[in-house]
Design a protein around this motif. Structure first.
Motif, mmCIF file in Angstrom:
data_model
loop_
_atom_site.group_PDB
_atom_site.id
_atom_site.type_symbol
_atom_site.label_atom_id
_atom_site.label_comp_id
_atom_site.label_asym_id
_atom_site.label_seq_id
_atom_site.Cartn_x
_atom_site.Cartn_y
_atom_site.Cartn_z
ATOM 1 N N LEU A 46 0.881 -1.160 0.000
ATOM 2 C CA LEU A 46 0.000 0.000 0.000
ATOM 3 C C LEU A 46 0.917 1.208 0.000
ATOM 4 C CD1 LEU A 46 -1.952 -2.284 1.114
ATOM 5 C CD2 LEU A 46 -3.304 -0.344 1.885
ATOM 6 N N THR A 90 -6.850 0.467 4.315
ATOM 7 C CA THR A 90 -5.766 1.363 4.716
ATOM 8 C C THR A 90 -5.633 1.427 6.236
ATOM 9 O OG1 THR A 90 -5.922 2.680 2.702
ATOM 10 C CG2 THR A 90 -4.927 3.752 4.610
ATOM 11 N N GLU A 91 -6.747 1.585 6.943
ATOM 12 C CA GLU A 91 -6.693 1.662 8.416
ATOM 13 C C GLU A 91 -6.114 0.380 9.013
ATOM 14 O OE1 GLU A 91 -10.356 4.108 10.145
ATOM 15 O OE2 GLU A 91 -10.960 2.711 8.542
ATOM 16 N N ARG A 94 -2.360 -0.103 8.067
ATOM 17 C CA ARG A 94 -1.498 0.831 8.800
ATOM 18 C C ARG A 94 -1.192 0.274 10.200
ATOM 19 N NH1 ARG A 94 0.011 5.502 7.556
ATOM 20 N NH2 ARG A 94 -1.687 6.020 6.151
ATOM 21 N N THR A 105 0.648 7.650 2.636
ATOM 22 C CA THR A 105 -0.809 7.785 2.715
ATOM 23 C C THR A 105 -1.530 6.456 2.510
ATOM 24 O OG1 THR A 105 -0.923 8.349 0.373
ATOM 25 C CG2 THR A 105 -0.814 10.190 1.955
ATOM 26 N N MET A 106 -0.884 5.506 1.908
ATOM 27 C CA MET A 106 -1.433 4.162 1.700
ATOM 28 C C MET A 106 -2.787 4.188 0.980
ATOM 29 S SD MET A 106 -0.319 2.454 5.344
ATOM 30 C CE MET A 106 -0.682 0.758 4.898
ATOM 31 N N ASP A 107 -2.907 4.996 -0.073
ATOM 32 C CA ASP A 107 -4.191 5.102 -0.751
ATOM 33 C C ASP A 107 -4.299 4.275 -2.036
ATOM 34 O OD1 ASP A 107 -2.450 6.822 -2.077
ATOM 35 O OD2 ASP A 107 -3.640 8.611 -1.732
ATOM 36 N N ALA A 163 -6.853 1.599 -2.883
ATOM 37 C CA ALA A 163 -6.697 0.745 -1.701
ATOM 38 C C ALA A 163 -8.066 0.433 -1.137
ATOM 39 C CB ALA A 163 -5.834 1.430 -0.655
#
Length: 166
Positions: A46, A90-91, A94, A105-107, A163
């Motif tokens: 990600l 993403t949450e 992370r 940002t892992m988007d 993501a």
């Protein structure tokens, strides 16, 4: 000769002790195992929208296995856990990968495939502060690969997508 055949844990960057310490600190208990990864193996990460696979001649060394690998859950398993916890990919990622907000940002999900045999270092993510100066830690413990020296000779992009979990 496979990429990283001559490297050993824990001294993955004998020419740079500061970089070696950073890498060792990114693994739970400072432990990782050297693994031979074969051509065709798919990896994912990600990352931030707009990032390319190859930047300044090299790919990021930090990856996860798209499929289950030893004790590691692949991407579909990670998505299943995120759905079960009722949080976004993403949450959840992370938290388990201990990726700070400043790093990424892992988007998007970037998927890639190995073109040649490579050695990578495999172990669990160490905890990290949620953000600089925070007393809240991201616990980590997902299994990750550290594969230094990846170039377009070794890895090819398969896809880039938002993501999320299908």
């Amino acid at each position: 000769m496979a990429l990283n055949e001559d490297r050993a844990w824990p001294n993955v960057h004998p020419e740079n002790t500061a970089e070696t310490k950073k890498v060792n600190d990114a693994f739970f208990g400072g432990k990782a195992e050297k693994k031979l990864l074969n051509p065709g193996m798919q990896l994912y990460k990600l990352t931030a929208k707009g990032r390319s696979l190859i930047h300044n001649g090299a790919a990021s060394p930090w990856w996860f296995s798209t499929d289950d690998f030893e004790d590691a859950v692949g991407l579909s398993g990670v998505c299943g856990f995120a759905k079960h916890m009722k949080v976004s990919l993403t949450e959840y990622a992370r938290i388990i990968a201990a990726v700070t907000e400043e790093w990424n940002t892992m988007d998007i999900i970037m998927k890639a495939k190995l073109k040649t045999p490579v050695y990578g270092f495999f172990g669990q993510c160490a905890q990290q502060s949620k953000k600089q100066g925070s007393t809240i830690n991201l616990p980590g413990h997902a299994y990750q690969f550290y594969i230094p020296g990846l170039t377009e000779e070794h890895i090819a992009q398969v896809s880039v997508e938002s993501a999320g979990c299908a």
